[in-house]
Design a protein around this motif. Structure first.
Motif, PDB file in Angstrom:
ATOM      1  N   ALA A  20      -6.637   2.367   2.743  1.00  0.00           N
ATOM      2  CA  ALA A  20      -6.927   0.940   2.708  1.00  0.00           C
ATOM      3  C   ALA A  20      -7.111   0.487   1.266  1.00  0.00           C
ATOM      4  O   ALA A  20      -7.539   1.257   0.397  1.00  0.00           O
ATOM      5  N   VAL A  21      -6.758  -0.768   0.994  1.00  0.00           N
ATOM      6  CA  VAL A  21      -6.916  -1.313  -0.354  1.00  0.00           C
ATOM      7  C   VAL A  21      -7.761  -2.582  -0.290  1.00  0.00           C
ATOM      8  O   VAL A  21      -7.914  -3.200   0.766  1.00  0.00           O
ATOM      9  N   THR A  22      -8.300  -2.944  -1.421  1.00  0.00           N
ATOM     10  CA  THR A  22      -9.151  -4.124  -1.532  1.00  0.00           C
ATOM     11  C   THR A  22      -8.508  -5.130  -2.480  1.00  0.00           C
ATOM     12  O   THR A  22      -7.474  -4.865  -3.101  1.00  0.00           O
ATOM     13  N   PHE A  23      -9.155  -6.289  -2.604  1.00  0.00           N
ATOM     14  CA  PHE A  23      -8.656  -7.283  -3.542  1.00  0.00           C
ATOM     15  C   PHE A  23      -8.731  -6.768  -4.975  1.00  0.00           C
ATOM     16  O   PHE A  23      -7.961  -7.201  -5.836  1.00  0.00           O
ATOM     17  N   ALA A  24      -9.662  -5.859  -5.240  1.00  0.00           N
ATOM     18  CA  ALA A  24      -9.732  -5.256  -6.576  1.00  0.00           C
ATOM     19  C   ALA A  24      -8.472  -4.451  -6.858  1.00  0.00           C
ATOM     20  O   ALA A  24      -7.971  -4.435  -7.994  1.00  0.00           O
ATOM     21  N   ASP A  25      -7.944  -3.778  -5.835  1.00  0.00           N
ATOM     22  CA  ASP A  25      -6.697  -3.039  -6.001  1.00  0.00           C
ATOM     23  C   ASP A  25      -5.531  -3.997  -6.260  1.00  0.00           C
ATOM     24  O   ASP A  25      -4.639  -3.707  -7.063  1.00  0.00           O
ATOM     25  N   GLY A  33       1.137  -4.457 -13.402  1.00  0.00           N
ATOM     26  CA  GLY A  33       2.499  -4.977 -13.355  1.00  0.00           C
ATOM     27  C   GLY A  33       2.819  -5.821 -14.574  1.00  0.00           C
ATOM     28  O   GLY A  33       3.924  -5.734 -15.127  1.00  0.00           O
ATOM     29  N   TRP A  34       1.862  -6.626 -15.005  1.00  0.00           N
ATOM     30  CA  TRP A  34       2.035  -7.438 -16.206  1.00  0.00           C
ATOM     31  C   TRP A  34       2.175  -6.547 -17.441  1.00  0.00           C
ATOM     32  O   TRP A  34       3.013  -6.815 -18.322  1.00  0.00           O
ATOM     33  N   SER A 219      -6.456  -8.160   2.541  1.00  0.00           N
ATOM     34  CA  SER A 219      -5.993  -8.005   1.157  1.00  0.00           C
ATOM     35  C   SER A 219      -4.473  -7.954   1.073  1.00  0.00           C
ATOM     36  O   SER A 219      -3.869  -8.551   0.167  1.00  0.00           O
ATOM     37  N   MET A 220      -3.822  -7.281   2.022  1.00  0.00           N
ATOM     38  CA  MET A 220      -2.361  -7.161   1.969  1.00  0.00           C
ATOM     39  C   MET A 220      -1.685  -8.499   2.265  1.00  0.00           C
ATOM     40  O   MET A 220      -0.724  -8.881   1.586  1.00  0.00           O
ATOM     41  N   ARG A 255       2.859  -0.562  -8.376  1.00  0.00           N
ATOM     42  CA  ARG A 255       1.505  -0.148  -8.743  1.00  0.00           C
ATOM     43  C   ARG A 255       0.574  -0.167  -7.536  1.00  0.00           C
ATOM     44  O   ARG A 255      -0.304   0.700  -7.400  1.00  0.00           O
ATOM     45  N   LEU A 256       0.767  -1.139  -6.659  1.00  0.00           N
ATOM     46  CA  LEU A 256      -0.042  -1.182  -5.442  1.00  0.00           C
ATOM     47  C   LEU A 256       0.311  -0.027  -4.527  1.00  0.00           C
ATOM     48  O   LEU A 256      -0.572   0.591  -3.921  1.00  0.00           O
TER      49      LEU A 256
END
Length: 266
Positions: A20-25, A33-34, A219-220, A255-256
């Motif tokens: 699972a990922v969060t908004f921080a991820d 990416g930038w 988040s996704m 990256r995600l």
């Protein structure tokens, strides 16, 4: 002349477990990416330029065939195939993260290598959804506006924004379009980078992608909404915003994916 061998990274043969990922991820992936884009801007601008040129070609074609009303659905639907150009961006981010050299030979060799792998089958999935998008636009136009013809984009926009039929078309079309975009995002956001990295079948990759979205729905889907919003904004200046926006989003998607997939041996 000396033959130059282009190193091809090894491919893994198992579907990775996704966490699972969060908004921080999400935020971290966008920052990375930038950074990837700034580190190798030539590649990003080149890949993004392909889409800007494609968008301008669409604008020219619909103008020449006298169907200006098709500009909006085609412009919105066209970036749906962006993940295919993003393969090169994924490879750049992968190499940069792994400390491997980023060269034109290595990047483009990896892109062309995909024609022999499962990523090509994803084209049918994406193009099928794109076809559904265009078909439902024509169907809704027929249902709400009959078979009226529009002499110009201005006439089309006037009817869309000043009549009840036009507003009905916009509301229903937006709902249907959002559903299609969510479905496409769910089956591709993880599947595309996974198929680039791993020698697995595209059905397994799509299933893993949907499972990853289900595991972190807020988040996704927030990431998906951000992609949609930035893409629409990038379309406004004659598609030219895609030159920068799509590369950054492509790098961020890889990256995600790195953050979501658990490392395992081949």
């Amino acid at each position: 002349m000396e033959n130059r061998q282009v190193a091809v990274p090894p491919t893994l043969s198992r579907v990775p477990r996704m966490r699972a990922v969060t908004f921080a991820d999400i935020t971290g992936s966008l920052k990375d990416g930038w950074a990837d884009f700034k580190a190798f801007p030539f590649y990003g601008l080149a890949f993004g330029g392909v889409y800007a040129a494609g968008g301008l070609l669409i604008l020219y074609i619909v103008t020449r065939i006298g169907a200006p009303w098709m500009i909006i659905p085609l412009a919105i639907g066209f970036p749906l195939i962006a993940p295919f150009v993003a393969v090169g961006l994924y490879e750049i981010s992968r190499r940069r993260a792994a400390g491997e050299p980023v060269t034109r030979e290595a990047v483009f060799a990896h892109v062309f290598r995909q024609r022999e792998r499962q990523l090509g089958w994803m084209a049918f999935v994406v193009l099928f959804i794109f076809w559904i998008w265009i078909y439902q636009v024509r169907l809704l136009l027929a249902l709400f506006l009959g078979f009226k013809s529009f002499s110009s984009f201005q006439a089309f926009a006037h009817i869309m924004t000043t009549t009840s039929e036009g507003w009905g078309f916009l509301i229903v079309g937006t709902i249907v379009g959002a559903a299609l975009a969510t479905a496409l995002f769910s089956v591709t956001v993880v599947a595309m980078p996974m198929l680039m990295e791993r020698d697995i079948d595209f059905v397994s990759a799509m299933i893993a992608s949907v499972q990853a979205v289900v595991k972190s729905p807020v988040s996704m889907l927030g990431f998906g909404a951000l992609i949609g919003a930035l893409t629409i904004v990038a379309l406004v200046p004659a598609f030219l915003g895609l030159i920068v926006v799509l590369p950054i989003l492509g790098h961020a998607t890889w990256r995600l994916y790195e953050r979501m997939s658990e490392t395992e041996a081949a």
